[in-house]
Structures are given as structure tokens and as C-alpha cells.
Design a protein around this motif. Structure first.
Motif, PDB file in Angstrom:
ATOM      1  N   ASP A  17      16.857  13.583  22.701  1.00 49.63           N
ATOM      2  CA  ASP A  17      15.606  13.769  21.972  1.00 49.63           C
ATOM      3  C   ASP A  17      14.447  13.968  22.946  1.00 49.63           C
ATOM      4  OD1 ASP A  17      17.103  13.295  19.714  1.00 49.63           O
ATOM      5  OD2 ASP A  17      16.253  11.314  19.315  1.00 49.63           O
ATOM      6  N   ALA A  18      13.432  14.689  22.491  1.00 49.12           N
ATOM      7  CA  ALA A  18      12.228  14.905  23.299  1.00 49.12           C
ATOM      8  C   ALA A  18      11.578  13.562  23.622  1.00 49.12           C
ATOM      9  CB  ALA A  18      11.250  15.792  22.536  1.00 49.12           C
ATOM     10  N   GLU A  19      11.065  13.439  24.849  1.00 51.15           N
ATOM     11  CA  GLU A  19      10.368  12.223  25.276  1.00 51.15           C
ATOM     12  C   GLU A  19       8.885  12.547  25.410  1.00 51.15           C
ATOM     13  OE1 GLU A  19      13.311   9.773  28.039  1.00 51.15           O
ATOM     14  OE2 GLU A  19      12.982  11.809  28.777  1.00 51.15           O
ATOM     15  N   ASN A  20       8.039  11.756  24.770  1.00 56.88           N
ATOM     16  CA  ASN A  20       6.604  12.004  24.755  1.00 56.88           C
ATOM     17  C   ASN A  20       5.882  10.964  25.594  1.00 56.88           C
ATOM     18  OD1 ASN A  20       6.740  14.156  22.698  1.00 56.88           O
ATOM     19  ND2 ASN A  20       7.553  12.487  21.464  1.00 56.88           N
ATOM     20  N   PHE A  21       4.909  11.427  26.387  1.00 53.63           N
ATOM     21  CA  PHE A  21       4.160  10.559  27.290  1.00 53.63           C
ATOM     22  C   PHE A  21       2.685  10.927  27.227  1.00 53.63           C
ATOM     23  CE2 PHE A  21       8.389  11.149  29.107  1.00 53.63           C
ATOM     24  CZ  PHE A  21       8.796   9.840  29.289  1.00 53.63           C
ATOM     25  N   ALA A  22       1.847  10.049  27.779  1.00 52.22           N
ATOM     26  CA  ALA A  22       0.416  10.317  27.894  1.00 52.22           C
ATOM     27  C   ALA A  22      -0.004  10.067  29.336  1.00 52.22           C
ATOM     28  CB  ALA A  22      -0.379   9.429  26.956  1.00 52.22           C
ATOM     29  N   THR A  23      -0.901  10.891  29.849  1.00 54.81           N
ATOM     30  CA  THR A  23      -1.438  10.711  31.192  1.00 54.81           C
ATOM     31  C   THR A  23      -2.548   9.656  31.157  1.00 54.81           C
ATOM     32  OG1 THR A  23      -3.133  12.398  30.928  1.00 54.81           O
ATOM     33  CG2 THR A  23      -0.984  13.151  31.731  1.00 54.81           C
ATOM     34  N   LYS A  27      -4.011  12.735  27.981  1.00 51.95           N
ATOM     35  CA  LYS A  27      -3.461  14.034  27.614  1.00 51.95           C
ATOM     36  C   LYS A  27      -1.959  13.843  27.442  1.00 51.95           C
ATOM     37  CE  LYS A  27      -6.955  16.790  29.829  1.00 51.95           C
ATOM     38  NZ  LYS A  27      -7.263  17.979  30.575  1.00 51.95           N
ATOM     39  N   THR A  28      -1.434  14.386  26.363  1.00 49.72           N
ATOM     40  CA  THR A  28      -0.015  14.182  26.080  1.00 49.72           C
ATOM     41  C   THR A  28       0.824  15.289  26.708  1.00 49.72           C
ATOM     42  OG1 THR A  28      -0.161  15.382  24.001  1.00 49.72           O
ATOM     43  CG2 THR A  28      -0.472  13.001  23.912  1.00 49.72           C
ATOM     44  N   PHE A  29       2.056  14.913  27.057  1.00 53.69           N
ATOM     45  CA  PHE A  29       3.021  15.902  27.515  1.00 53.69           C
ATOM     46  C   PHE A  29       4.395  15.477  27.032  1.00 53.69           C
ATOM     47  CE2 PHE A  29       2.871  12.826  30.936  1.00 53.69           C
ATOM     48  CZ  PHE A  29       4.173  12.752  31.442  1.00 53.69           C
ATOM     49  N   THR A  30       5.298  16.438  26.960  1.00 49.59           N
ATOM     50  CA  THR A  30       6.640  16.216  26.449  1.00 49.59           C
ATOM     51  C   THR A  30       7.645  16.665  27.495  1.00 49.59           C
ATOM     52  OG1 THR A  30       5.877  16.562  24.193  1.00 49.59           O
ATOM     53  CG2 THR A  30       8.235  16.770  24.563  1.00 49.59           C
ATOM     54  N   VAL A  31       8.698  15.861  27.660  1.00 51.85           N
ATOM     55  CA  VAL A  31       9.775  16.186  28.597  1.00 51.85           C
ATOM     56  C   VAL A  31      11.047  16.436  27.793  1.00 51.85           C
ATOM     57  CG1 VAL A  31      11.160  15.340  30.528  1.00 51.85           C
ATOM     58  CG2 VAL A  31       8.725  14.777  30.408  1.00 51.85           C
ATOM     59  N   LEU A  32      11.698  17.545  28.106  1.00 47.19           N
ATOM     60  CA  LEU A  32      12.946  17.924  27.447  1.00 47.19           C
ATOM     61  C   LEU A  32      14.057  18.039  28.482  1.00 47.19           C
ATOM     62  CD1 LEU A  32      11.508  20.863  25.304  1.00 47.19           C
ATOM     63  CD2 LEU A  32      11.914  18.528  24.546  1.00 47.19           C
ATOM     64  N   SER A  33      15.272  17.793  28.049  1.00 47.72           N
ATOM     65  CA  SER A  33      16.449  17.966  28.876  1.00 47.72           C
ATOM     66  C   SER A  33      17.282  19.077  28.246  1.00 47.72           C
ATOM     67  CB  SER A  33      17.245  16.662  28.939  1.00 47.72           C
ATOM     68  OG  SER A  33      18.400  16.840  29.709  1.00 47.72           O
ATOM     69  N   LEU A  34      17.324  20.236  28.904  1.00 44.65           N
ATOM     70  CA  LEU A  34      17.948  21.429  28.343  1.00 44.65           C
ATOM     71  C   LEU A  34      19.223  21.774  29.095  1.00 44.65           C
ATOM     72  CD1 LEU A  34      17.433  23.819  26.285  1.00 44.65           C
ATOM     73  CD2 LEU A  34      16.588  25.059  28.277  1.00 44.65           C
ATOM     74  N   ALA A  35      20.290  22.018  28.346  1.00 51.28           N
ATOM     75  CA  ALA A  35      21.565  22.426  28.941  1.00 51.28           C
ATOM     76  C   ALA A  35      21.778  23.918  28.707  1.00 51.28           C
ATOM     77  CB  ALA A  35      22.720  21.642  28.322  1.00 51.28           C
ATOM     78  N   THR A  36      22.098  24.631  29.779  1.00 50.27           N
ATOM     79  CA  THR A  36      22.510  26.027  29.662  1.00 50.27           C
ATOM     80  C   THR A  36      23.921  26.130  30.228  1.00 50.27           C
ATOM     81  OG1 THR A  36      21.514  26.589  31.797  1.00 50.27           O
ATOM     82  CG2 THR A  36      20.178  26.963  29.829  1.00 50.27           C
ATOM     83  N   LYS A  37      24.681  27.066  29.708  1.00 47.53           N
ATOM     84  CA  LYS A  37      26.066  27.226  30.145  1.00 47.53           C
ATOM     85  C   LYS A  37      26.300  28.626  30.679  1.00 47.53           C
ATOM     86  CE  LYS A  37      29.687  25.233  28.196  1.00 47.53           C
ATOM     87  NZ  LYS A  37      30.710  24.854  27.233  1.00 47.53           N
ATOM     88  N   SER A  38      27.177  28.703  31.648  1.00 47.76           N
ATOM     89  CA  SER A  38      27.663  29.990  32.120  1.00 47.76           C
ATOM     90  C   SER A  38      29.138  29.806  32.423  1.00 47.76           C
ATOM     91  CB  SER A  38      26.899  30.446  33.368  1.00 47.76           C
ATOM     92  OG  SER A  38      27.050  29.513  34.408  1.00 47.76           O
ATOM     93  N   GLY A  39      29.840  30.883  32.573  1.00 47.09           N
ATOM     94  CA  GLY A  39      31.269  30.778  32.840  1.00 47.09           C
ATOM     95  C   GLY A  39      31.808  32.038  33.462  1.00 47.09           C
ATOM     96  N   TYR A  40      32.986  31.922  33.994  1.00 47.71           N
ATOM     97  CA  TYR A  40      33.673  33.063  34.580  1.00 47.71           C
ATOM     98  C   TYR A  40      35.166  32.814  34.513  1.00 47.71           C
ATOM     99  CZ  TYR A  40      34.199  30.055  38.678  1.00 47.71           C
ATOM    100  OH  TYR A  40      34.511  29.018  39.508  1.00 47.71           O
ATOM    101  N   LYS A  41      35.926  33.872  34.658  1.00 49.63           N
ATOM    102  CA  LYS A  41      37.377  33.759  34.635  1.00 49.63           C
ATOM    103  C   LYS A  41      37.875  33.753  36.075  1.00 49.63           C
ATOM    104  CE  LYS A  41      41.220  35.259  31.902  1.00 49.63           C
ATOM    105  NZ  LYS A  41      41.629  36.145  30.822  1.00 49.63           N
TER     106      LYS A  41
END
Length: 137
Positions: A17-23, A27-41
């Protein structure tokens, strides 16, 4: 045409889940953890090799307000720029303690869009590796 450009676009699934913080200036900011995939044979074994890359996404302002309600498993598109930070890290204990420079990477998002789940991921994804919350960046 720009002489220099630092622009990145990623599409992937959130690992938590998104994590929300304040400075200190509230001022608010949001941190996300994003997974991307790649592959090969693999040419020798003829087996499909998957690779999951985790990205730390930091967003401020209106895009942070939009991203703050995103949940684990949401399919999103991120646009922004790649940023690096350098910091000191310590290893060892006592007299064997050593300090060295480390570099961290993150994406400063200017746009966060929640997308509809792709058709291929709605059913069972046979080549997907199980992902735990510990894997999330």
C-alpha cells in the motif's frame, strides 16, 4: 528537441500500500513500491527466465494526493525523473567498523495513473513468481 532529458515511464504493480508522510513544513508526499518485470529465454536451457525489478517512487503535491489511496496489487503507470542520493553507510563493529559511500536511486513522479488490470493478469499468471511484502522496496 531538448539537449538533456531525464524522463522515465514505468508500468507495473504495487508491492504494498502507498505510504503517506509529511515534511517539517507540513507538505505531504507519498512513497510507492513498484514492481516491473522483464524476461528472456535462456538459449542453453530453453527455459524462460523472469526478472523482477523493484522501484522506489516518491511523489509530491497533487500527484501525491492522487497516489495516497493506492493499494497493493494496483496496476499503475508512473512518469517522472530518475534521482540519485549519496549517503554514508557503516559496516562492521568496533575497530572493524568501516564507513563508505552508497548511492540510492528513486523516481520522482510527476504523474501517477491507476490503470485497469491488463487482461493477461486477471487470471492465473503461470510464469509469475510469488511476491511477499518483504520483497517490496
Amino acid at each position: 528537441m531538448a539537449l538533456y532529458e531525464n524522463k522515465i515511464t514505468l508500468k507495473g504493480f504495487l508491492g504494498k500500500d502507498a505510504e503517506n508522510f509529511a515534511t517539517k513544513q507540513q507538505k505531504t508526499f507519498t512513497v510507492l513500491s513498484l514492481a516491473t518485470k522483464s524476461g528472456y529465454k535462456d538459449k542453453q536451457t530453453e527455459q524462460w527466465v523472469n526478472h523482477t525489478e523493484w522501484h522506489r517512487i516518491v511523489t509530491f503535491g497533487k500527484s501525491a494526493d492522487h497516489a495516497k489511496n493506492l493499494k497493493k496489487g494496483d496496476y499503475v503507470e508512473i512518469e517522472g525523473e530518475l534521482r540519485s542520493t549519496e549517503f554514508d553507510a557503516e559496516v562492521g563493529e568496533g575497530k572493524k567498523k568501516t564507513t563508505f559511500k552508497r548511492r540510492g536511486w528513486e523516481i520522482r513522479a510527476s504523474l501517477v495513473k491507476k490503470l485497469a488490470q491488463p487482461e493477461s493478469s486477471r487470471g492465473e499468471n503461470l510464469d509469475a513468481e510469488p511476491v511477499t511484502e518483504d520483497d517490496a522496496a
